[in-house]
Design a protein around this motif. Sequence first.
Motif, PDB file in Angstrom:
ATOM      1  N   THR A 303     -46.095 -87.416   5.639  1.00  0.00           N
ATOM      2  CA  THR A 303     -44.960 -86.619   5.154  1.00  0.00           C
ATOM      3  C   THR A 303     -43.661 -87.408   5.121  1.00  0.00           C
ATOM      4  N   TYR A 304     -43.645 -88.581   5.751  1.00  0.00           N
ATOM      5  CA  TYR A 304     -42.421 -89.387   5.771  1.00  0.00           C
ATOM      6  C   TYR A 304     -42.044 -89.772   4.353  1.00  0.00           C
ATOM      7  N   GLN A 305     -40.883 -89.346   3.922  1.00  0.00           N
ATOM      8  CA  GLN A 305     -40.461 -89.555   2.534  1.00  0.00           C
ATOM      9  C   GLN A 305     -39.798 -90.921   2.381  1.00  0.00           C
ATOM     10  N   GLN A 306     -40.446 -91.748   1.605  1.00  0.00           N
ATOM     11  CA  GLN A 306     -39.891 -93.061   1.306  1.00  0.00           C
ATOM     12  C   GLN A 306     -39.443 -93.141  -0.148  1.00  0.00           C
ATOM     13  N   ASP A 307     -39.173 -91.960  -0.751  1.00  0.00           N
ATOM     14  CA  ASP A 307     -38.750 -91.951  -2.142  1.00  0.00           C
ATOM     15  C   ASP A 307     -37.399 -92.641  -2.271  1.00  0.00           C
ATOM     16  N   ASN A 308     -37.126 -93.082  -3.484  1.00  0.00           N
ATOM     17  CA  ASN A 308     -35.871 -93.789  -3.722  1.00  0.00           C
ATOM     18  C   ASN A 308     -34.683 -92.880  -3.445  1.00  0.00           C
ATOM     19  N   ILE A 309     -33.634 -93.473  -2.907  1.00  0.00           N
ATOM     20  CA  ILE A 309     -32.420 -92.709  -2.642  1.00  0.00           C
ATOM     21  C   ILE A 309     -31.710 -92.434  -3.961  1.00  0.00           C
ATOM     22  N   SER A 310     -31.376 -91.170  -4.186  1.00  0.00           N
ATOM     23  CA  SER A 310     -30.779 -90.745  -5.454  1.00  0.00           C
ATOM     24  C   SER A 310     -29.373 -91.302  -5.611  1.00  0.00           C
ATOM     25  N   GLY A 311     -28.888 -91.233  -6.838  1.00  0.00           N
ATOM     26  CA  GLY A 311     -27.501 -91.614  -7.112  1.00  0.00           C
ATOM     27  C   GLY A 311     -26.598 -90.404  -7.254  1.00  0.00           C
ATOM     28  N   ASP A 312     -27.186 -89.194  -7.101  1.00  0.00           N
ATOM     29  CA  ASP A 312     -26.418 -87.952  -7.192  1.00  0.00           C
ATOM     30  C   ASP A 312     -26.073 -87.490  -5.789  1.00  0.00           C
ATOM     31  N   VAL A 313     -24.805 -87.197  -5.558  1.00  0.00           N
ATOM     32  CA  VAL A 313     -24.347 -86.904  -4.201  1.00  0.00           C
ATOM     33  C   VAL A 313     -25.027 -85.672  -3.621  1.00  0.00           C
ATOM     34  N   GLU A 314     -25.239 -84.625  -4.427  1.00  0.00           N
ATOM     35  CA  GLU A 314     -25.869 -83.418  -3.904  1.00  0.00           C
ATOM     36  C   GLU A 314     -27.327 -83.671  -3.547  1.00  0.00           C
ATOM     37  N   GLU A 315     -28.012 -84.466  -4.355  1.00  0.00           N
ATOM     38  CA  GLU A 315     -29.401 -84.795  -4.056  1.00  0.00           C
ATOM     39  C   GLU A 315     -29.504 -85.655  -2.804  1.00  0.00           C
ATOM     40  N   VAL A 316     -28.555 -86.557  -2.624  1.00  0.00           N
ATOM     41  CA  VAL A 316     -28.561 -87.395  -1.418  1.00  0.00           C
ATOM     42  C   VAL A 316     -28.315 -86.542  -0.181  1.00  0.00           C
ATOM     43  N   LYS A 317     -27.451 -85.543  -0.293  1.00  0.00           N
ATOM     44  CA  LYS A 317     -27.234 -84.638   0.844  1.00  0.00           C
ATOM     45  C   LYS A 317     -28.537 -83.939   1.225  1.00  0.00           C
ATOM     46  N   GLU A 318     -29.295 -83.512   0.210  1.00  0.00           N
ATOM     47  CA  GLU A 318     -30.584 -82.873   0.484  1.00  0.00           C
ATOM     48  C   GLU A 318     -31.552 -83.853   1.127  1.00  0.00           C
ATOM     49  N   GLN A 319     -31.585 -85.087   0.590  1.00  0.00           N
ATOM     50  CA  GLN A 319     -32.445 -86.107   1.183  1.00  0.00           C
ATOM     51  C   GLN A 319     -32.050 -86.378   2.634  1.00  0.00           C
ATOM     52  N   PHE A 320     -30.747 -86.412   2.878  1.00  0.00           N
ATOM     53  CA  PHE A 320     -30.235 -86.685   4.219  1.00  0.00           C
ATOM     54  C   PHE A 320     -30.660 -85.572   5.177  1.00  0.00           C
ATOM     55  N   ALA A 321     -30.506 -84.314   4.751  1.00  0.00           N
ATOM     56  CA  ALA A 321     -30.873 -83.177   5.601  1.00  0.00           C
ATOM     57  C   ALA A 321     -32.372 -83.167   5.889  1.00  0.00           C
ATOM     58  N   THR A 322     -33.164 -83.446   4.846  1.00  0.00           N
ATOM     59  CA  THR A 322     -34.623 -83.493   5.025  1.00  0.00           C
ATOM     60  C   THR A 322     -35.012 -84.569   6.025  1.00  0.00           C
ATOM     61  N   HIS A 323     -34.370 -85.726   5.902  1.00  0.00           N
ATOM     62  CA  HIS A 323     -34.702 -86.829   6.802  1.00  0.00           C
ATOM     63  C   HIS A 323     -34.250 -86.536   8.234  1.00  0.00           C
ATOM     64  N   GLU A 324     -33.112 -85.855   8.386  1.00  0.00           N
ATOM     65  CA  GLU A 324     -32.666 -85.488   9.733  1.00  0.00           C
ATOM     66  C   GLU A 324     -33.702 -84.576  10.405  1.00  0.00           C
ATOM     67  N   ALA A 325     -34.261 -83.652   9.630  1.00  0.00           N
ATOM     68  CA  ALA A 325     -35.281 -82.757  10.178  1.00  0.00           C
ATOM     69  C   ALA A 325     -36.512 -83.558  10.614  1.00  0.00           C
ATOM     70  N   PHE A 326     -36.879 -84.561   9.807  1.00  0.00           N
ATOM     71  CA  PHE A 326     -38.025 -85.407  10.149  1.00  0.00           C
ATOM     72  C   PHE A 326     -37.756 -86.169  11.447  1.00  0.00           C
ATOM     73  N   MET A 327     -36.549 -86.699  11.597  1.00  0.00           N
ATOM     74  CA  MET A 327     -36.214 -87.446  12.802  1.00  0.00           C
ATOM     75  C   MET A 327     -36.192 -86.535  14.024  1.00  0.00           C
ATOM     76  N   MET A 328     -35.817 -85.286  13.817  1.00  0.00           N
ATOM     77  CA  MET A 328     -35.878 -84.321  14.907  1.00  0.00           C
ATOM     78  C   MET A 328     -37.318 -84.130  15.378  1.00  0.00           C
TER      79      MET A 328
END
Length: 610
Positions: A303-328
């Motif tokens: 489930t670890y997402q290694q997808d490319n980091i987006s160039g859209d700020v809102e999408e990056v925020k979503e990626q960031f939140a998803t990854h924080e949950a994974f690290m938790m």
Amino acid sequence: MFTELKDGRKLLDLLEGLTGNPLPKERGSTRVHALNNVNRVLQVLHQNSVELVNIGGTDIVDGNHKLTLGLLWSIILHWQVKDVMKDIMSNLQQTNSEKILLSWVRQSTRPYSQVNVLNFTTSWTDGLAFNAVIHRHKPELFSWDKVLKLTPTERLEHAFTIAKNHLGIEKLLDPEDVAVQLPDKKSIIMYLTSLFEVLPQQVTMEDIREVETLPRRYKKECEEGAFNIQQHCLSFSSSPLPPFFPPLPTLIIVYLSWKVSDALSFLLLAETPSTVTEVDMDLDSYQEALEEVLTWLLSAEDTYQQDNISGDVEEVKEQFATHEAFMMELTAHQSSVGSVLQAGNQLIAQGNLSEEEEEEIQEQMKLLNSRWEALRVDSMDRQARLHDVLMELQKKQLQQLSDWLTVTEVRIQKMESQALAEDLESLQKQMEVHKGLQDDLEIEQVKVNSLTHMVVIVDENNGESTTAVLEEQLQRLGERWTAVCHWTEERWMKLQDIQILWQELVEEQCLLKAWLTDKEEILNKVQTRNFRDQTELSVNVRKLAILKEDMGMKRQMLDQLSEVGQDVAQLLGNNRASKKIDSDLEELTQRWDSLVQKLEDFSNQVSKQY
């Protein structure tokens, strides 16, 4: 519910019904079988784009109440709430079901002055909003005035009873659960979705945009663990903005501090006698614990997402939140990994293993530690990269807003330096130019709304220094934005006032000119001498009397025109326009005075004939 969902079978049955696809289940009764079933559930949900935050297979298998409920809510939200709204979401090209639902509610309750729905919690406690939604679409079912006289609990009971008896909606809520300081948001959404499904659905983009500009309120929720969230609200303006432009939204800077053991070396643990337990560890228990941890680790790696980091700020925020949950989730399981390695260490220390068994355990421990460490390091690196990209994009957003404000401020200075129009046609052109500025502000408002959440990671050492510069920058931008909005609205109101008064002045002048022309023609036809008889003389005397009476009544209009002309000239502040207005009024005054004098002369001539 928490017990019977543990093995994952009923969850797979549920997903079979929802997806229409057969899903194989493991029938074994061991924990490993249950984990495999639940992990398959999570995989199916991921394939169907169901958003899950901080929910792992072990949480469900362990019967974690909160996360099991969270999993069920995610399923409800995806297959019921969003499914009910899928058509209207598609038509409006919207992906946020809550925004659609709130827009519908606000549109439905707009005629009710006592109701102002801003959220899915506190706006519903008094019961008025539920009744207003039903009454708007089904006014024949009950009297609104009657509802106003009820207590909050009675209003809630009234709405739920009406909905059940006439709309077929079960009483999913109890009045006592809603008439509290902070009702449960998910429960409110669930019930409103049922209303949305059976009542007329009318939502426009204007309704959506209105919701996007509502003031947002955030509830701080602190949960146990190393994940610490602090929220600081930075408002761009403490004074209310004019009604034309919604205020710049309050900015929430979220400070995220996440700690993982920086050098979590389980190999060192393997060389140290366990301090956790003193009882003998048997090989079967160790193998069972190892299998459980490896099952989770394999799932985490998948489930670890290694997808490319987006160039859209809102999408990056979503990626960031998803990854924080994974690290938790990593944080929650690191003790389990350590326990397994300690168990292996204890087995070796007991000296009851064969040389082959001991070597196998050492290899297993080495493999487990290396895979854990690789996943931990990769996760930390990705978090750092996500934050760097996000900060850079957010800085660009702020810089773009600053640049836009600079250009707009120059534009305003140029507009201020230009004199107002000399005539109505020129005024209309100036209003069109100003409307262009208003349109640009509305477009920029949408971009400003995306600044609603700004994410900054800080640690214990540099928290203040990291945000001080940003807070100062936000304050300056907020002051500039407010000034631009105020000026634009005030000038628009001034232009509208001038247009209305000037248009009124011009129209009334035209009417008065036509009236004077008509009276001049009438006066010219009045006979002043050589009357055939007394009757003809009386007729002309009567005409002059009527004309004199008409002019007496019309005199007030001339005075009013003079006052309006002075008001327009004062608002314009344009000498040439003022002279033109004065000239037109002077011309009317001269014609009026001339007509009055002529009427007086004719009256004197006729009176001599008696």
